[in-house]
Scaffold this active site. Structure first.
Site, PDB file in Angstrom:
ATOM      1  CB  SER A  39      33.651  22.745  25.176  1.00 41.98           C
ATOM      2  OG  SER A  39      34.497  23.000  24.054  1.00 41.98           O
ATOM      3  NE  ARG A  94      43.752  25.977  27.048  1.00 45.09           N
ATOM      4  CZ  ARG A  94      42.444  25.781  26.946  1.00 45.09           C
ATOM      5  NH1 ARG A  94      41.906  24.631  27.329  1.00 45.09           N
ATOM      6  NH2 ARG A  94      41.659  26.713  26.451  1.00 45.09           N
ATOM      7  CG  HIS A 112      41.162  20.629  23.489  1.00 37.93           C
ATOM      8  ND1 HIS A 112      42.154  21.555  23.583  1.00 37.93           N
ATOM      9  CD2 HIS A 112      40.148  21.114  24.259  1.00 37.93           C
ATOM     10  CE1 HIS A 112      41.784  22.548  24.372  1.00 37.93           C
ATOM     11  NE2 HIS A 112      40.552  22.302  24.800  1.00 37.93           N
ATOM     12  CD  GLU A 155      45.354  20.633  22.855  1.00 34.87           C
ATOM     13  OE1 GLU A 155      44.496  21.192  22.122  1.00 34.87           O
ATOM     14  OE2 GLU A 155      45.147  20.373  24.045  1.00 34.87           O
ATOM     15  CG  ASP A 202      39.752  16.610  26.322  1.00 32.67           C
ATOM     16  OD1 ASP A 202      39.641  15.938  25.287  1.00 32.67           O
ATOM     17  OD2 ASP A 202      39.130  17.694  26.489  1.00 32.67           O
TER      18      ASP A 202
HETATM   19  C1  DGY Z   1      38.100  26.182  26.474  1.00 37.09           C
HETATM   20  O1  DGY Z   1      36.989  26.708  26.356  1.00 37.09           O
HETATM   21  O2  DGY Z   1      39.042  26.755  27.006  1.00 37.09           O
HETATM   22  C2  DGY Z   1      38.231  24.807  25.930  1.00 37.09           C
HETATM   23  O3  DGY Z   1      39.414  24.219  26.218  1.00 37.09           O
HETATM   24  C3  DGY Z   1      37.942  24.807  24.449  1.00 37.09           C
HETATM   25  O4  DGY Z   1      36.913  23.900  24.332  1.00 37.09           O
END
Ligand code: DGY
Length: 344
Positions: A313, A263, A310, A292, A287
């Protein structure tokens, strides 16, 4: 009725179903647009209130939408700021808040606990995708990938030269991982394949079959001087805010590389930007950012910052799996079973 049905091939729309069947299904509010397969399942099993325009709502707007829809479940996302005011504003009939993320720093878990709301997240399914992005950042930052790409796109590349855009070789370098959970371990596995020596710091030392020869440092501060590359994998909390500050950057070897897929708030942007400008940090691969999408403007002009929006995922497979996991958790709560991924 305020929900929107998004027609899905092979599925029965609520209009075609007996009224009592439709009415028996609980209302589920999806705060953002989710992958098609996830919305299809949500709409099959619930009276799903979708957000086809993918508008970002504030926490209190989400609570108001939940009240208007008569929602019993809310599927929220990492950017939704569900602070204590928003949690308090959620109608009593909402029983579960399932976040489409592993991180839960956007939710006031204490406030949720106090009002008996089940909160769930999506662990495991995004481990590999996030570790892949960490390696992309590591290689991109070390090998100056975005500088090279910009050179080509600007039409400024005049041809190969022996000294052009020389980066840092990652093989043989020491990678320090702070937070050796699932994602940290997956990053270590990938970095080993590139010949990196793994160091890590974690609350608990891993068992030998998980540690796989990595060097453990009980104290992360003591690990910093051996980190040619430092990768952060711990949650954002009040305690970890700006953990990587000027003082800790000063303990890293000169010319170290920083990777952050955790984060943004765990690093002090001003200190990282100063260190990148001064060459104290050779490069950073980031990332995630504090506030943000309004990241610190100082990053934008830094050639040695390799920046992604970001994407940790962001693969179809992973985002589907995250959505299905969130729905599994909602299903469990609606059926009176314990949620498999309850965090609060
Ligand atoms: C999460 O799952 O915490 C990611 O940062 C979002 O993709």
């Amino acid at each position: 009725m305020s929900y929107q049905w998004k027609g899905t091939a092979g599925m029965t729309s609520p209009a075609e179903m007996p009224l009592d069947t439709v009415a028996a299904r609980p209302v589920l509010l999806l705060t953002r647009r989710l992958p098609d397969a996830v919305e299809a399942r949500a709409s099959r099993d619930y009276r799903a209130v979708l957000n086809p325009d993918d508008r970002a709502f504030s926490g209190t707007e989400i609570a108001a939408r939940a009240a208007e829809a008569g929602a019993e479940a809310v599927l929220c996302c990492a950017g939704d700021r569900l602070d204590d005011a928003a949690i308090a504003a959620l109608p009593d009939r909402v029983r579960v808040l399932a976040t489409f993320s592993v991180g839960t720093d956007h939710i006031d878990l204490e406030a949720a606990r106090a009002r008996g709301l089940t909160v769930t997240n999506t662990p495991d399914v995004l481990t590999d995708a996030t570790a892949d992005i960490a390696l992309l950042l590591l290689l991109g930052a070390a090998r100056r990938a975005s500088e090279g790409e910009r050179l080509i796109r600007a039409g400024a590349w005049t041809g190969w030269t022996p000294t052009q855009l020389m980066g840092t070789h990652v093989g043989g370098k020491r990678l320090g991982i702070v937070g050796m959970g699932r994602i940290g371990q997956a990053v270590a596995a990938r970095a080993r394949a590139f010949g990196m020596a793994i160091h890590y710091s974690n609350r608990r030392r891993l068992a030998p079959d998980l540690e796989l020869g990595a060097t453990y440092h009980a104290d992360p501060e003591a690990m910093l001087p051996v980190c040619d590359v430092l990768s952060l994998h711990f949650p954002a909390t009040a305690e970890t805010r700006h953990w990587l500050n000027a003082e800790r950057i000063g303990r890293l070897p000169p010319g170290a590389i920083l990777i952050n897929t955790a984060r943004g708030s765990v690093v002090d942007d001003a200190a990282v930007i100063d260190a990148l400008k001064a060459g104290r940090l050779a490069a950073a691969g980031l990332d995630v950012f504090e506030n943000e999408p309004n990241l610190h403007p100082g990053y934008r002009d830094l050639p040695n910052a390799f920046l992604l929006p970001h994407l940790g995922s962001a693969t179809v497979e992973t985002r589907n799996a995250m959505g299905f996991k969130a729905l599994d958790n909602i299903d469990a709560v609606m059926a009176g079973r314990p949620a498999p991924d309850r965090v609060g």
